[in-house]
Design a protein around this motif. Sequence first.
Motif, mmCIF file in Angstrom:
data_model
loop_
_atom_site.group_PDB
_atom_site.id
_atom_site.type_symbol
_atom_site.label_atom_id
_atom_site.label_comp_id
_atom_site.label_asym_id
_atom_site.label_seq_id
_atom_site.Cartn_x
_atom_site.Cartn_y
_atom_site.Cartn_z
ATOM 1 N N VAL A 101 0.856 -1.190 0.000
ATOM 2 C CA VAL A 101 0.000 0.000 0.000
ATOM 3 C C VAL A 101 0.891 1.239 0.000
ATOM 4 N N THR A 102 0.655 2.139 -0.929
ATOM 5 C CA THR A 102 1.486 3.327 -1.048
ATOM 6 C C THR A 102 0.663 4.499 -1.555
ATOM 7 N N LYS A 103 1.187 5.688 -1.350
ATOM 8 C CA LYS A 103 0.618 6.881 -1.969
ATOM 9 C C LYS A 103 1.254 7.071 -3.342
ATOM 10 N N ASP A 104 0.567 7.784 -4.212
ATOM 11 C CA ASP A 104 1.143 8.129 -5.510
ATOM 12 C C ASP A 104 2.077 9.317 -5.330
ATOM 13 N N SER A 105 3.191 9.066 -4.649
ATOM 14 C CA SER A 105 4.124 10.144 -4.323
ATOM 15 C C SER A 105 4.978 10.549 -5.508
ATOM 16 N N GLY A 106 5.197 9.636 -6.450
ATOM 17 C CA GLY A 106 6.058 9.938 -7.569
ATOM 18 C C GLY A 106 7.518 9.938 -7.170
ATOM 19 N N GLY A 107 8.386 10.264 -8.104
ATOM 20 C CA GLY A 107 9.809 10.335 -7.812
ATOM 21 C C GLY A 107 10.483 8.971 -7.856
ATOM 22 N N THR A 108 11.776 8.987 -7.563
ATOM 23 C CA THR A 108 12.588 7.771 -7.670
ATOM 24 C C THR A 108 12.982 7.176 -6.322
ATOM 25 N N TYR A 109 12.900 7.959 -5.236
ATOM 26 C CA TYR A 109 13.375 7.494 -3.935
ATOM 27 C C TYR A 109 12.710 6.193 -3.506
ATOM 28 N N PRO A 152 0.243 -7.720 -5.253
ATOM 29 C CA PRO A 152 -0.656 -6.643 -5.680
ATOM 30 C C PRO A 152 -0.324 -5.317 -4.996
ATOM 31 N N VAL A 153 -0.585 -4.226 -5.692
ATOM 32 C CA VAL A 153 -0.251 -2.891 -5.207
ATOM 33 C C VAL A 153 -1.511 -2.042 -5.118
ATOM 34 N N VAL A 154 -1.705 -1.411 -3.968
ATOM 35 C CA VAL A 154 -2.795 -0.457 -3.774
ATOM 36 C C VAL A 154 -2.187 0.941 -3.765
ATOM 37 N N VAL A 155 -2.661 1.803 -4.645
ATOM 38 C CA VAL A 155 -2.126 3.158 -4.782
ATOM 39 C C VAL A 155 -3.199 4.173 -4.411
ATOM 40 N N ILE A 156 -2.866 5.042 -3.469
ATOM 41 C CA ILE A 156 -3.783 6.108 -3.069
ATOM 42 C C ILE A 156 -3.585 7.291 -4.017
ATOM 43 N N ARG A 157 -4.658 7.665 -4.690
ATOM 44 C CA ARG A 157 -4.573 8.747 -5.667
ATOM 45 C C ARG A 157 -4.233 10.075 -4.985
ATOM 46 N N ARG A 158 -3.612 10.946 -5.760
ATOM 47 C CA ARG A 158 -3.284 12.284 -5.263
ATOM 48 C C ARG A 158 -4.539 13.151 -5.171
ATOM 49 N N PRO A 159 -4.542 14.072 -4.222
ATOM 50 C CA PRO A 159 -5.627 15.068 -4.201
ATOM 51 C C PRO A 159 -5.464 16.023 -5.376
ATOM 52 N N ALA A 160 -6.540 16.644 -5.760
ATOM 53 C CA ALA A 160 -6.491 17.594 -6.882
ATOM 54 C C ALA A 160 -5.651 18.805 -6.512
ATOM 55 N N ALA A 161 -4.945 19.350 -7.483
ATOM 56 C CA ALA A 161 -4.138 20.552 -7.263
ATOM 57 C C ALA A 161 -5.041 21.743 -6.987
ATOM 58 N N PRO A 162 -4.580 22.694 -6.171
ATOM 59 C CA PRO A 162 -5.404 23.875 -5.864
ATOM 60 C C PRO A 162 -5.751 24.647 -7.130
ATOM 61 N N ASP A 163 -6.950 25.187 -7.169
ATOM 62 C CA ASP A 163 -7.363 26.002 -8.305
ATOM 63 C C ASP A 163 -6.622 27.337 -8.296
ATOM 64 N N ALA A 164 -6.459 27.890 -9.480
ATOM 65 C CA ALA A 164 -5.906 29.244 -9.657
ATOM 66 C C ALA A 164 -4.475 29.382 -9.141
ATOM 67 N N VAL A 165 -3.743 28.282 -9.048
ATOM 68 C CA VAL A 165 -2.335 28.342 -8.653
ATOM 69 C C VAL A 165 -1.513 27.703 -9.763
ATOM 70 N N ARG A 166 -0.501 28.392 -10.200
ATOM 71 C CA ARG A 166 0.354 27.833 -11.245
ATOM 72 C C ARG A 166 1.136 26.660 -10.675
ATOM 73 N N VAL A 167 1.154 25.546 -11.406
ATOM 74 C CA VAL A 167 1.836 24.338 -10.971
ATOM 75 C C VAL A 167 2.883 23.959 -12.009
ATOM 76 N N VAL A 168 4.107 23.696 -11.550
ATOM 77 C CA VAL A 168 5.166 23.189 -12.425
ATOM 78 C C VAL A 168 5.661 21.873 -11.839
ATOM 79 N N ASN A 169 6.268 21.053 -12.700
ATOM 80 C CA ASN A 169 6.680 19.722 -12.283
ATOM 81 C C ASN A 169 8.187 19.523 -12.202
ATOM 82 N N THR A 170 8.957 20.569 -12.552
ATOM 83 C CA THR A 170 10.408 20.420 -12.528
ATOM 84 C C THR A 170 11.061 21.595 -11.812
ATOM 85 N N VAL A 171 12.237 21.331 -11.284
ATOM 86 C CA VAL A 171 13.006 22.390 -10.621
ATOM 87 C C VAL A 171 13.387 23.470 -11.627
#
Length: 245
Positions: A189-197, A211-230
């Motif tokens: 059982v894990t969260k959908d944390s992403g990344g390689t660690y 078997p793997v149980v994955v907890i989905r991520r919550p939705a990103a906040p509205d009206a906030v710019r989101v980027v995925n890389t440093v």
Amino acid sequence: MRLLLLGGTSEARDLAAHLVAGRVDVTSSLAGRVAEPRLPVGKVRIGGFGGVTGLRSALAGYDAVVDATHPFALGMSANAVAACAATGVPLLRLERPGWEPDETWHYADSHEEAAALAGRLGNRPFLTVGRQELARFLPSLRRHAVLARVVQAPELAMPETWELVTSRGPYTLAGETLLMREHRSDVLVTKDSGGTYTWPKMEAAASLDVPVVVIRRPAAPDAVRVVNTVEAALGWVKEQSCAFS
């Protein structure tokens, strides 16, 4: 420009290192929930702000905010949205991408749903959901032979059937495979944390046909710019710096 970086993730530490090298006046803020956190370079503050009101007051000392907290750190991210909206301080969300979906995984929208799924799929679950969420698994898994891995031991009274392991990534495929074999784990059982660690546990589960149980991520906040890389976050900081030059 004075930047507040809400951190605690590897991306936050990477971003802090680049900003310090670029002579940006950045302060990294850590929640202080772990006794010995990995510290970023540069200025660091540890501890909460006291909710939205406290964060609003703190923002008087900053010109912009980057929220690079964990993808499941809902409280801090929500406070950042509210405080920045109230003060007019620009806010960016730096969030690592989730893992590429796998059709063999079992998805859950909550920790409680994940606990119930795990209870149906196996008898010896391996929980990697963080110490703050363990209590949500007790109703469904109290009598199961659970292996729970956390960075720091929780204050929660653990059932006699549960085993606790404290460790911190990054992990290896060999190590994860050995751990799951020794425990005879029959569901992960894990969260959908992403990344390689923590990705090696997913590879280990696949190799062991667990078997793997994955907890989905919550939705990103509205009206906030989101980027995925440093790199994208650095570009945004540069844009903000130009506005203050």
